[in-house]
Structure formats: structure tokens, C-alpha cells
Design a protein around this motif. Structure first.
Motif, PDB file in Angstrom:
ATOM      1  N   PHE A  11     -20.136 -18.986  28.514  1.00  0.00           N
ATOM      2  CA  PHE A  11     -19.933 -19.009  26.496  1.00  0.00           C
ATOM      3  C   PHE A  11     -19.023 -19.839  26.278  1.00  0.00           C
ATOM      4  CE2 PHE A  11     -21.853 -14.743  26.802  1.00  0.00           C
ATOM      5  CZ  PHE A  11     -22.654 -15.055  25.644  1.00  0.00           C
ATOM      6  N   LEU A  12     -18.286 -20.257  26.688  1.00  0.00           N
ATOM      7  CA  LEU A  12     -16.729 -21.209  25.913  1.00  0.00           C
ATOM      8  C   LEU A  12     -18.048 -23.114  26.360  1.00  0.00           C
ATOM      9  CD1 LEU A  12     -14.306 -22.132  25.386  1.00  0.00           C
ATOM     10  CD2 LEU A  12     -13.552 -21.907  27.400  1.00  0.00           C
ATOM     11  N   HIS A  15     -20.649 -23.464  24.128  1.00  0.00           N
ATOM     12  CA  HIS A  15     -20.236 -23.995  23.146  1.00  0.00           C
ATOM     13  C   HIS A  15     -19.493 -25.510  22.889  1.00  0.00           C
ATOM     14  CE1 HIS A  15     -20.441 -20.881  20.205  1.00  0.00           C
ATOM     15  NE2 HIS A  15     -20.114 -19.666  21.674  1.00  0.00           N
ATOM     16  N   SER A  18     -22.904 -27.522  22.876  1.00  0.00           N
ATOM     17  CA  SER A  18     -23.145 -28.139  22.269  1.00  0.00           C
ATOM     18  C   SER A  18     -22.588 -28.559  21.024  1.00  0.00           C
ATOM     19  CB  SER A  18     -23.357 -26.368  21.110  1.00  0.00           C
ATOM     20  OG  SER A  18     -23.900 -25.942  19.711  1.00  0.00           O
ATOM     21  N   LEU A  19     -21.781 -28.336  21.163  1.00  0.00           N
ATOM     22  CA  LEU A  19     -21.140 -29.388  19.970  1.00  0.00           C
ATOM     23  C   LEU A  19     -20.726 -30.721  20.241  1.00  0.00           C
ATOM     24  CD1 LEU A  19     -17.271 -26.943  19.598  1.00  0.00           C
ATOM     25  CD2 LEU A  19     -18.681 -27.672  17.618  1.00  0.00           C
ATOM     26  N   LYS A 113     -19.504 -16.930  19.421  1.00  0.00           N
ATOM     27  CA  LYS A 113     -18.639 -17.240  18.277  1.00  0.00           C
ATOM     28  C   LYS A 113     -16.856 -17.633  18.692  1.00  0.00           C
ATOM     29  CE  LYS A 113     -19.204 -19.587  14.187  1.00  0.00           C
ATOM     30  NZ  LYS A 113     -19.956 -20.817  14.334  1.00  0.00           N
ATOM     31  N   ILE A 114     -17.021 -19.150  19.162  1.00  0.00           N
ATOM     32  CA  ILE A 114     -16.243 -19.927  19.228  1.00  0.00           C
ATOM     33  C   ILE A 114     -15.649 -21.039  18.346  1.00  0.00           C
ATOM     34  CG2 ILE A 114     -14.046 -20.363  21.003  1.00  0.00           C
ATOM     35  CD1 ILE A 114     -16.262 -18.779  22.963  1.00  0.00           C
ATOM     36  N   GLU A 115     -15.193 -21.046  17.166  1.00  0.00           N
ATOM     37  CA  GLU A 115     -14.959 -22.414  16.371  1.00  0.00           C
ATOM     38  C   GLU A 115     -13.649 -23.249  17.042  1.00  0.00           C
ATOM     39  OE1 GLU A 115     -16.531 -24.191  13.452  1.00  0.00           O
ATOM     40  OE2 GLU A 115     -16.661 -21.378  13.477  1.00  0.00           O
TER      41      GLU A 115
END
Length: 262
Positions: A11-12, A15, A18-19, A113-115
Motif C-alpha cells: 500500500f505504501l 501511495h 501515486s505521488l 490513507k498515508i499522508e
């Protein structure tokens, strides 16, 4: 490696990928996070330019408190962001889908959700911590280094637990209650100073109700040599016990959750 950890790392990676599709946006957001918290640092700096000491605390000692609280809050906000935005998860029916998946709902909310844009704030906390550690009159030893690490871990757990409590309230209100910001963002703000400067009433609240003082104030006394009681270095571990009632509050909320029907 545990299968849940492998899945979380996947998942990380998603993320991060995606960023990286919008690198300029990520960099600007990260820079913005750095500058926002930098204003707080400037406030502390200018105050000490005028008064030099605050109830016996020096500039570098206050920066030590500030950096520890900022780092703990930022780590929690980065990796527990799914709970901070949980009202939207319920409103759009996403939590219904989470409950149907063959994984624990806490894990799925965490991984969903990892900000990572908060890394700008974390970078500033690391820089300030490095400055504070190198300029204070603390005689560093292995036990004090361990205390420092435990303070950061304790802060992350306490702030992360507050985000989970906020999410648990959403089961009953559908919208997050703004008063929780007093405990999360507010806790970060007044935690920039040693907590005893606010008086005995606030210190008791931050010891027995929401245990900010267990990971900030009391171990800070041990770091700075204001006490030689080694039990103070273990109080951040005690602050992590705040996660236990938090878990039961969350389970209570899940049991009373009513589907959106979507």
C-alpha cells in the motif's frame, strides 16, 4: 515478514507511486508544510529574543520539547491520516466496503490513507531536534538517548490514538466534532513548551486524562537533569497504554455502526 506488513508496504509503495505522478504538486505541498510549522518556530525564536528565559527554561530546552511534540504529531498525522479523515469515509460509503474485505478494518483504514506530504513538517522537526540536542547542556548517555526515542514513539501513539477516538465519534455523529481539534492540533501547539508553564490544572489534565505529559514533560525533566528518577524515562511507555481504551472506544463505535446502504 508478516503478511500484514508485506501488504502494508505494498500500500505504501502504491501511495508513493501515486505521488510521483505529480512531483511538482508533491514538492510544493511538502514545502508548504515546512513553512507553516516554521512560523511557529519563528514565534518561539522572537519571544526568546525578548525574554531570554521562560520560567527557567532556555531556548534550546523549549526547542527540544517543540521538536519532540512536532515529530510525534507529524508521524501520527502521516500514518494515521485515514482516521483523521474518517468522516468522509463513512459519508461516501467506503467503510461499508472496508467491512466486507477479508482484513481487519483498522489495518485497512490505516493503509488507505498515508499522508506522505507531511514529510516537510517532519524534516523541520528533525532539524530543530538536531539543533536542540547539540546546544542544550544535557550530558547525553545511552539511557537519555533511549528516553528521547521513547518520547517520540509515545507522542506518535498518543496523537494517533486521538485520531482514532475522533474517528470513533464519527460513528454516532457522522461528522467529526471540532472540539477534538483542541486535543490534536491544540495539543501540538501548547506542547511546544514544557507543560508545567500552564499551571497545575493543565498539567494534571495532561497527565491523567490525555497523557501528553507522560511523553513530553516528565521525561523532559529527566533529560535536562531536573530529576534523577529513572522511572521518568519509562513514562513514555506508559503513555502508549492510552491506545488500549482507544481500541475499546473504536470497537464500541464499530458495533453501533449503521450502514449507509450504498
Amino acid at each position: 515478514m508478516d503478511i500484514n506488513m508485506k501488504l502494508y508496504l505494498r500500500f505504501l509503495a502504491i501511495h508513493i507511486k501515486s505521488l510521483m505522478q505529480h512531483k511538482v504538486s508533491f514538492l510544493l505541498t511538502t514545502l508548504g508544510q515546512f513553512l507553516i510549522s516554521f512560523n511557529v518556530f519563528l514565534g518561539i525564536y522572537f519571544m526568546f529574543q525578548r525574554f531570554h528565559r521562560l520560567q527557567g527554561y532556555e531556548f534550546s530546552e523549549v526547542l527540544l520539547c517543540f521538536s519532540i511534540v512536532l515529530m510525534g504529531f507529524t508521524i501520527a498525522e502521516t500514518f494515521v491520516r485515514g482516521f483523521d479523515q474518517f468522516a468522509g469515509t463513512i459519508a461516501n460509503g467506503e467503510f461499508d466496503r472496508i467491512l466486507l474485505r477479508p482484513r481487519n478494518e483498522i489495518f485497512l483504514v490505516l493503509a488507505g490513507k498515508i499522508e506522505l506530504s507531511r514529510i516537510g513538517r517532519l524534516l523541520q522537526a528533525i532539524i530543530i531536534l538536531f539543533y536542540a540536542v547539540t546546544t542544550t547542556n544535557i550530558t547525553w548517555s545511552p539511557d537519555k538517548a533511549i528516553t528521547l526515542v521513547l518520547m517520540i514513539i509515545g507522542g506518535s501513539v498518543v496523537f494517533g490514538s486521538l485520531f482514532v477516538i475522533y474517528a470513533s465519534i464519527c460513528f454516532f455523529t457522522l461528522e467529526g466534532l471540532e472540539f477534538m481539534n483542541i486535543l490534536t492540533d491544540g495539543g501540538r501547539e501548547f506542547g511546544m513548551y514544557p507543560l508545567d508553564i500552564y499551571g497545575k490544572g493543565v498539567l494534571k489534565f495532561c497527565t491523567y486524562f490525555v497523557p501528553y505529559a507522560l511523553f513530553q514533560y516528565y521525561p523532559f525533566l529527566y533529560l535536562t537533569g531536573r530529576t534523577t528518577n529513572k522511572l521518568y524515562m519509562l513514562l513514555p511507555v506508559a503513555s502508549c497504554a492510552f491506545a488500549i481504551p482507544t481500541y475499546f472506544i473504536w470497537r464500541f463505535g464499530v458495533r453501533h455502526y449503521k450502514s449507509t446502504g450504498s
